[in-house]
Design an enzyme around this catalytic site. Structure first.
Site, mmCIF file in Angstrom:
data_model
loop_
_atom_site.group_PDB
_atom_site.id
_atom_site.type_symbol
_atom_site.label_atom_id
_atom_site.label_comp_id
_atom_site.label_asym_id
_atom_site.label_seq_id
_atom_site.Cartn_x
_atom_site.Cartn_y
_atom_site.Cartn_z
ATOM 1 N N HIS A 1 -0.445 4.685 7.072
ATOM 2 C CA HIS A 1 0.195 5.283 5.897
ATOM 3 C C HIS A 1 0.472 6.757 6.127
ATOM 4 C CE1 HIS A 1 -2.472 1.916 4.652
ATOM 5 N NE2 HIS A 1 -1.329 1.513 4.124
ATOM 6 N N ASP B 1 -3.300 8.142 7.874
ATOM 7 C CA ASP B 1 -4.433 7.355 8.383
ATOM 8 C C ASP B 1 -4.021 6.396 9.486
ATOM 9 O OD1 ASP B 1 -3.005 5.423 7.067
ATOM 10 O OD2 ASP B 1 -4.601 4.834 5.689
ATOM 11 N N SER C 1 0.805 -1.229 0.000
ATOM 12 C CA SER C 1 0.000 0.000 0.000
ATOM 13 C C SER C 1 0.839 1.281 0.000
ATOM 14 C CB SER C 1 -0.923 0.009 1.215
ATOM 15 O OG SER C 1 -0.174 -0.198 2.392
#
Ligand SMILES: *[C@@H]1O[C@H](CO)[C@@H](O)[C@H](O)[C@H]1NC(C)=O
Ligand SMILES: *[C@@H]1O[C@H](CO)[C@@H](O)[C@H](O)[C@H]1NC(C)=O
Ligand SMILES: *[C@@H]1O[C@H](CO)[C@@H](O)[C@H](O)[C@H]1NC(C)=O
Length: 370
Positions: A343, A340, A39
């Site tokens: 990340h 978040d 991610s």
């Protein structure tokens, strides 16, 4: 002599062409870029696969993407990712996610194969430790997809080699999830088990790099892992009442030590790969060091508190709520390092990318490779 000298005119023309080219991106030495990872690098593959199979969730819902794109793109950030900044600095467009156009596109400037949640090791590997990872995909799938794309856009060994010799390969960050999923499964107290399989993670990354080199890659960037002990999700989930568990920057020592071990082994692996492939530029990117710069000197970088998430909720680390449509979102993400809780913000990614492009957080700064 003067300007009537034909040689002098040629010299001026050559100089002008040279300067013009120098202006197109700062480097212009890579025609394509191919990226692999999780991610931290995924620019929309997961969002695409999610649209087909799952209800939409982070990172394909607002407020993801709000700063730069003004809508969610599938990137797990408020804006661009580290690889997006590499692309821009190298004069390439932002890389398209590979999955939506895997069977059709010529990918004239490259493609991004990274997938949210990907592990370095095949998910079956973890069965021997009696735990399961939440996603069925790993580096294996990304490399398989890469080979399929190459066989279509540059069929035959010679054509593949030629395409890859003009390409930059960004191999990671990958491997972080092999540990995250262990720790997030309520195993935060046990760092011994993931330490046992750490050499397997490193070997898988090393084999993967060797695979792309065998296909013809001549420049490969291999990033290490971040200081996970400074990540809000770890900090809130694994709070301790012993001050000795924290370093001077209020990060969890145990987890940072763990990331350092991974990076130490990865650097050794990179050295091994260098000695096996003398004609290939293999660059280690120190994401750990680049991120610690933000933790150590937040105000110099315009960051208020590097350990608090912009998108979330209450609590000392802003982790009281997941990052989605109903989360509390900070008014200025550029003052935050964490987006978040796991990340990072585009601001943090930009600073990290600069440290790799210009140094000192790469053993050869990426912009000096050309
Ligand atoms: C440690 O933090 C992770 C991430 O928030 C959490 O999933 C885990 O349950 C925490 N605590 C322990 C003891 O594992
Ligand atoms: C610290 O935490 C431990 C275990 O969670 C607990 O037994 C102990 O009472 C706590 N100490 C203080 C001073 O809160
Ligand atoms: C947003 O996240 C919270 C948990 O943090 C969850 O309860 C809620 O269902 C989520 N909302 C949506 C729309 O997904």
């Amino acid at each position: 002599m003067g300007s009537s000298n034909p040689l002098f005119s040629i010299f001026l023309t050559v100089l002008a062409v040279f300067l013009l080219n120098a202006d197109v991106g700062s480097c212009g030495c890579f025609k394509r870029m191919f990226t692999f990872g999780d991610s931290l690098t995924d620019a929309g593959n997961f969002a695409y696969s999610g649209r087909k199979n799952n209800p939409p969730g982070p990172p394909s819902v607002p407020p993801y993407g709000k700063t730069y794109f003004h809508h969610p793109t599938g990137r797990a950030s408020d804006g661009r990712l580290i690889v997006d900044f590499y692309a821009q600095a190298l004069g390439l467009p932002l890389l398209p996610p590979s999955l939506p156009d895997e069977k059709t596109s010529q990918f004239p400037t490259g493609a991004n194969f990274a997938l949210f949640g990907a592990t370095a090791l095949n998910p079956n590997f973890f069965k021997r430790y009696n735990f399961g990872v939440p996603f069925p995909w790993s580096l294996d799938d990304q490399l398989a997809s890469f080979k399929k794309v190459l066989a279509r856009i540059a069929p035959g060994d010679a054509a593949t080699k030629s395409v890859l010799s003009e390409s930059l390969i960004v191999f990671g960050e990958i491997g972080g999830n092999d540990y995250n999923f262990w720790f997030f499964g309520g195993n935060g107290d046990d760092t011994d088990t993931p330490q046992k399989y750490m050499p397997d993670v490193i070997a898988r990354i090393g084999d993967g790099v060797q695979e792309v080199i065998k296909l013809g890659a001549k420049t490969v960037l291999v990033p290490g892992n971040f200081p996970i002990g400074c990540v809000p999700a770890y900090l809130s989930g694994n709070k301790s009442n012993k001050s000795a568990d924290y370093d001077q920057f209020h990060c969890l020592k145990r987890f940072n030590k763990f990331s350092q071990m991974h990076n130490q082994l990865l650097k050794q692996e990179v050295e091994k790969l260098k000695s096996l492939n003398a004609d290939v530029k293999i660059i280690y990117a120190d994401y750990y060091g680049a991120f610690m710069e933000l933790v150590k000197n937040p105000s110099m970088n315009g960051i208020d508190d590097p350990l608090v998430a912009c998108c979330g909720g209450n609590g000392p680390y802003g982790t009281g709520h997941g990052c989605n449509q109903t989360a509390r979102v900070c008014s200025d993400p550029s003052r935050f390092a964490s987006w978040d809780q796991i990340h990072m913000t585009e601001k943090a990614y930009n600073i990290i990318a600069n440290g790799v492009l210009n140094g000192p957080y790469a053993d050869t700064p990426l912009l000096h490779v050309c």
